[in-house]
Enzyme design. Structure first.
Site, PDB file in Angstrom:
ATOM      1  N   LYS A 172      -7.399   2.343  -0.016  1.00 32.79           N
ATOM      2  CA  LYS A 172      -6.930   3.440  -0.875  1.00 32.79           C
ATOM      3  C   LYS A 172      -6.610   2.928  -2.273  1.00 32.79           C
ATOM      4  O   LYS A 172      -6.866   3.617  -3.277  1.00 32.79           O
ATOM      5  CB  LYS A 172      -5.699   4.114  -0.264  1.00 32.79           C
ATOM      6  N   LYS A 240       2.011   5.516 -10.093  1.00 32.06           N
ATOM      7  CA  LYS A 240       2.537   4.711  -8.987  1.00 32.06           C
ATOM      8  C   LYS A 240       1.427   3.936  -8.293  1.00 32.06           C
ATOM      9  O   LYS A 240       1.541   2.739  -8.010  1.00 32.06           O
ATOM     10  CB  LYS A 240       3.257   5.631  -8.007  1.00 32.06           C
TER      11      LYS A 240
END
Length: 293
Positions: A172, A240
């Protein structure tokens, strides 16, 4: 016999995923810090839980979809958390995007308590969540992956076991690196085209039919042309994620020069107060750098 699923975190992605699970015939109990989201799930045929303990009681599968590493750690290990109340043998699927090292550590803690952990971050944005067409990259044991294949099938289209615990989060991170780079280059291309007075809708149509075509161009190009940045995936979250990528690359001794530059542009956009925009809102900083805004 239908599985009972506890779904913790009913945000932009989590709520449509939970609704799709209801539509697939599962019993779904949802918990969210803001209870109106759980009430919305109940209207769609699910059940609203007032606490994590209530959500996971007797659940066969527990899914978490929360913003960041500390949030996952809190819902898993907190006093009212999953480990304190889930039954041994339950499958824990974490669809959040968090640090790979944290995913591995939390998976180990879950396994020690008798749970069967799978880190399974998703890609596809709000549209993919609504349509049940997410890409899901899964880390964990093959037997556990196989046992919850029906759950994954209800929310995703491309579902791949990519390795042991933590591997899903590593893949990811790579995904977020590629997506951010594509968004940045698409934004630069749109500003470039507009500077020359090109009919941009037609330009993006023909670019999309060639090697420059991508899901990013398909899903984000018109948003840039319309200056419409309602969030499907917020810039603050991609900020983030870019922090995860740059830290993991440094730890691995890998150079990501373009990725690091894009990470700084994402950070700049967020620091200007635009963290609530869709990540295609990275376009705004490209406009600004070009003196077009």
């Amino acid at each position: 016999m239908s599985k009972t699923i506890a779904f913790i975190g009913l945000g932009i992605m989590g709520l449509p995923m939970a609704k799709n699970l209801v539509g697939a015939g599962f019993t779904v109990r949802g918990y969210n810090r803001s209870p109106e989201k759980a009430a919305e799930l109940a209207k769609a045929g699910g059940q609203a839980a007032g606490t994590i303990a209530e959500a996971v009681d007797g659940a066969d599968v527990i899914i978490t979809m929360v913003p960041d590493s500390p949030d996952v750690e809190d819902v898993l290990t907190g006093e009212d958390g999953i480990l304190a109340h889930a039954e041994a043998g339950a499958y824990w699927i974490d669809n959040s995007t968090i640090r790979p090292d944290v995913a591995k550590s939390l998976s180990d803690q879950a396994a020690e308590k008798g749970l069967k952990p799978l880190d399974a971050p998703v890609s596809g944005g709000e549209a993919g969540a609504i349509n049940g067409a997410l890409s899901i990259m899964v880390g964990g044991a093959q037997a556990d992956f196989d046992a919850v294949a029906d759950v994954f099938d209800a929310v995703g289209k491309t579902i791949v076991l990519v390795g042991p615990s933590g591997s899903g989060q590593t893949v990811k991170a790579a995904n977020q690196l590629i997506v951010a780079g594509n968004i940045e280059l698409l934004a630069e291309a749109v500003v470039f085209l507009e500077a020359y007075g090109v009919e941009t809708t037609s330009a993006l149509q023909v670019l999309g039919g060639g090697l420059a075509g991508s899901k990013v161009l398909e899903q984000k190009g018109q948003k840039m042309l319309d200056r419409s940045f309602d969030p499907g995936f917020r810039l603050a979250l991609h900020h983030k994620d870019m922090g995860i990528v740059t830290a993991a690359a440094r730890e691995a001794g890998v150079a990501i020069p373009l990725g690091s530059a894009v990470a700084q542009l994402v950070a700049s956009t967020v620091q200007q107060g635009n963290g609530g925009l869709d990540h295609s809102g990275l376009f705004t900083v490209v406009e600004q750098l070009s003196g077009k805004k």
